[in-house]
Motif scaffolding. Structure first.
Motif, short mmCIF file in Angstrom:
data_model
loop_
_atom_site.label_atom_id
_atom_site.label_comp_id
_atom_site.label_asym_id
_atom_site.label_seq_id
_atom_site.Cartn_x
_atom_site.Cartn_y
_atom_site.Cartn_z
N UNK A 58 0.85 -1.18 0.00
CA UNK A 58 0.00 0.00 0.00
C UNK A 58 0.90 1.24 0.00
N UNK A 59 0.72 2.12 -0.96
CA UNK A 59 1.55 3.33 -0.97
C UNK A 59 1.41 4.11 0.33
N UNK A 60 2.54 4.63 0.81
CA UNK A 60 2.51 5.40 2.05
C UNK A 60 1.74 6.71 1.85
N UNK A 61 0.85 7.04 2.78
CA UNK A 61 0.07 8.29 2.71
C UNK A 61 0.87 9.43 3.31
N UNK A 62 0.34 10.62 3.23
CA UNK A 62 1.03 11.79 3.81
C UNK A 62 1.12 11.69 5.32
N UNK A 63 2.19 12.22 5.87
CA UNK A 63 2.39 12.17 7.32
C UNK A 63 1.26 12.91 8.02
N UNK A 64 0.89 12.44 9.19
CA UNK A 64 -0.18 13.05 9.96
C UNK A 64 0.21 14.46 10.38
N UNK A 65 -0.73 15.39 10.26
CA UNK A 65 -0.47 16.76 10.65
C UNK A 65 -0.30 16.88 12.16
N UNK A 66 0.62 17.74 12.55
CA UNK A 66 0.79 18.06 13.97
C UNK A 66 0.85 19.57 14.10
N UNK A 67 0.76 20.05 15.33
CA UNK A 67 0.82 21.49 15.55
C UNK A 67 2.10 22.10 14.98
N UNK A 68 3.20 21.35 15.06
CA UNK A 68 4.49 21.87 14.61
C UNK A 68 4.73 21.75 13.12
N UNK A 69 3.78 21.14 12.36
CA UNK A 69 3.97 21.03 10.92
C UNK A 69 2.96 21.88 10.14
N UNK A 70 2.08 22.55 10.83
CA UNK A 70 1.14 23.43 10.14
C UNK A 70 1.86 24.66 9.59
N UNK A 71 1.41 25.14 8.45
CA UNK A 71 1.94 26.39 7.91
C UNK A 71 3.29 26.25 7.25
N UNK A 72 4.00 27.36 7.20
CA UNK A 72 5.25 27.47 6.45
C UNK A 72 6.46 27.03 7.26
N UNK A 73 7.22 26.10 6.69
CA UNK A 73 8.48 25.70 7.31
C UNK A 73 9.46 26.88 7.33
N UNK A 74 9.47 27.65 6.25
CA UNK A 74 10.39 28.80 6.17
C UNK A 74 10.07 29.82 7.27
N UNK A 75 8.80 30.02 7.58
CA UNK A 75 8.42 30.94 8.66
C UNK A 75 9.02 30.46 9.98
N UNK A 76 8.87 29.18 10.28
CA UNK A 76 9.39 28.65 11.54
C UNK A 76 10.92 28.76 11.59
N UNK A 77 11.56 28.49 10.48
CA UNK A 77 13.03 28.52 10.46
C UNK A 77 13.56 29.94 10.57
N UNK A 78 12.99 30.87 9.84
CA UNK A 78 13.52 32.24 9.83
C UNK A 78 13.32 32.94 11.16
N UNK A 79 12.22 32.65 11.85
CA UNK A 79 11.98 33.29 13.14
C UNK A 79 12.46 32.44 14.31
N UNK A 80 12.91 31.22 14.03
CA UNK A 80 13.42 30.36 15.09
C UNK A 80 12.34 29.95 16.06
N UNK A 81 11.16 29.57 15.55
CA UNK A 81 10.03 29.22 16.39
C UNK A 81 9.57 27.79 16.12
N UNK A 82 8.75 27.28 17.03
CA UNK A 82 8.23 25.91 16.88
C UNK A 82 6.98 25.85 16.03
N UNK A 83 6.24 26.94 15.99
CA UNK A 83 4.94 26.93 15.33
C UNK A 83 4.81 28.10 14.36
N UNK A 84 4.00 27.90 13.33
CA UNK A 84 3.68 28.98 12.40
C UNK A 84 2.54 29.80 13.00
N UNK A 85 2.87 30.53 14.04
CA UNK A 85 1.89 31.22 14.88
C UNK A 85 2.57 32.46 15.44
#
Length: 502
Positions: A58-85
């Motif tokens: 069975x093809x692997x489905x997309x990883x389950x969403x978590x609070x820390x994966x919502x939104x933009x990865x670049x936003x979290x990285x540039x501001x050094x935060x855990x969440x896109x919030x």
């Protein structure tokens, strides 16, 4: 006799391993026997032995969403935060250092509210944040547009640059100002590959698409030239200006607490995203400006909706007002925790009083919205205070100002020595704005007996948040902490956000 063959029928039969005799002709019996024996021998050697059937792949489905994966990865990285919030800055000391510290330590971007504070107060707050968090923590300052007091913007920018603040949140801007450009370009330079780098990040809250346009393009050339001539920026910073958008992030802000254009987020957010995409195609060297959503974000469902609409991050305000860390008084928080979604309304916005600016404020249990509306009507309909009916003037002075108009104006003049004497209508505006600003200070201080004059900037998101948090055992504000509300909101939003959303 000649036989005609239907090519479609032949193709169909051949696809099932059946080839018409008319195509291949008769096959000798001996040849058939040899072919069958050869096939059987190969099958014996190559066939897989019988055994338990293997599980289907069975093809692997997309990883389950978590609070820390919502939104933009670049936003979290540039501001050094855990969440896109992000937690937006709140006017009048409502968003104090304690709130910023609590959120920053939890890995959440937050902004110190500076509106209504003096330069000395802002500098002291930034020293506190520097001492408690250090320079690398994810926090910034809010800069609110003050069209009638441009020196206030310079005070905030001067304090932020002196303290080494890396992030700035711009609110209520209807035009780009020199103070904004000066902050944006400080330390900017052109890299060897021809791109520009700006070490200071700017997040702009916009309530209309035309406001977004101001920040998607580079700084106005006339302002860059002026600042360079005045020595406020260097030649290298000026050279980088045409290669940089004014903002790294835009927050499309729907109907929210405080200043608002009464926008609807599901209409505004996609419009700003499309506008951003058009600018990105026309201005590729500047990179992709991220677009988030704010205004009305008070529940997990509302946050999930923003991400589904394409938000790179979400920004909250009103929900942070009713927490332990908020700078507003306990009396005001007692009122706030009982609000429902229909318990706010619009009132004149002090900073934009003469321009007709409106702000979302609490209406339940207070008279400020009605009183501020009355003052705005008096200013709009009369050329001077003296032209107002005497009975009305007495009523306003006794119940609203608790002082005379002339005494209030005399104090305002004393606080601005050297300023030119304004005309009669402008004097009215200054005194009426004083009442609006004072009503906010009353709410922050929680002055007993003045509850009816409390101005509490707040949107309907808090009413929705109150309903949600009562189901979690956090109905009382004494049990609410801003970082815990943020995490709970995102954890609740994650399962509702599909894999194709941000």
């Amino acid at each position: 006799m000649t036989m005609s063959l239907d090519p479609v029928a032949v193709g169909a039969r051949a696809s099932w391993g059946v080839v018409p005799d008319a195509v291949v002709g008769p096959v000798p019996t001996e040849s058939v026997r040899e072919c069958l024996e050869h096939t059987a021998a190969r099958a014996g050697k190559e066939a897989t032995p019988l055994g338990p059937a293997a599980d289907p792949v069975v093809p692997a489905g997309p990883a389950r969403r978590t609070a820390g994966t919502l939104g933009s990865t670049a936003f979290r990285e540039e501001y050094g935060v855990r969440y896109a919030y992000a937690a937006g800055g709140m006017h009048g000391g409502i968003g104090p250092p304690g709130l910023v510290v609590r959120l920053a330590r939890a890995g959440i971007l937050s902004f110190l509210g500076t509106g209504g504070l003096t330069r000395t107060q802002i500098a002291a707050a930034l020293r506190t944040l520097g001492d408690r968090l250090g320079p690398a923590a994810p926090f910034g300052v809010n800069l609110t547009h003050r069209p009638f007091d441009p020196t206030a913007e310079d005070d905030v920018v001067d304090a932020a640059l002196h303290a080494g603040v890396r992030f700035l949140e711009a609110s209520a801007y209807v035009r780009i100002t020199p103070a904004l450009v000066r902050y944006r370009l400080r330390g900017a330079r052109v890299l060897a590959d021809g791109r520009a780098h700006a070490p200071r990040k700017l997040l702009a809250k916009v309530t209309r698409p035309d406001g977004a346009r101001l920040f998607l393009g580079p700084a106005p050339a006339r302002l860059v030239t002026r600042l360079r001539t005045e020595g406020a920026i260097t030649a290298g910073e000026a050279a980088a200006a045409p290669l940089l958008p004014m903002a790294d992030d835009l927050c499309a802000t729907g109907d929210a607490g405080g200043y608002t254009d009464m926008g609807v987020l599901p209409a505004l957010l996609p419009s700003v995203i499309r506008l951003r995409d058009r600018f990105a195609r026309a201005f590729p060297a500047a990179g992709r400006v991220r677009v988030g959503g704010g205004g009305g974000i008070g529940t997990p469902e509302a946050a999930a909706a923003a991400f589904v609409l394409g938000a790179d991050f979400v920004l909250t305000g009103s929900v942070n007002l009713c927490t332990v860390e908020s700078g507003i008084s306990a009396r005001a928080k007692d009122l706030l925790q009982g609000l429902d979604v229909h318990d706010t309304t619009y009132a004149p916005h002090g900073d934009l009083f003469e321009l007709g600016g409106r702000a979302r404020v609490v209406k339940k249990g207070v008279l400020f919205p009605a009183r501020a509306d009355r003052l705005y009507d008096l200013w709009r309909l009369h050329p001077s205070w003296e032209a107002v009916a005497p009975a009305v003037r007495r009523d306003v002075e006794e119940r609203y100002f608790r002082d005379t108009f002339d005494a209030v104006y005399a104090r305002l003049r004393a606080a601005a020595p050297g300023a030119p004497e304004p005309d009669a209508k402008r004097r009215m505006a200054l005194v009426f704005r004083w009442y609006c600003d004072g009503a906010l200070r009353l709410a922050v201080a929680g002055e007993a007996g003045r509850e009816v004059d409390f101005q509490i900037p707040c949107g309907p998101a808090l009413g929705a948040c109150n309903q949600w948090l009562r189901t979690t055992g956090l109905g009382a504000w004494q049990d609410r902490h801003a970082d815990e509300v943020a995490r709970a909101m995102l954890e609740g939003a994650a399962p509702a956000v599909g894999p194709s959303a941000r």
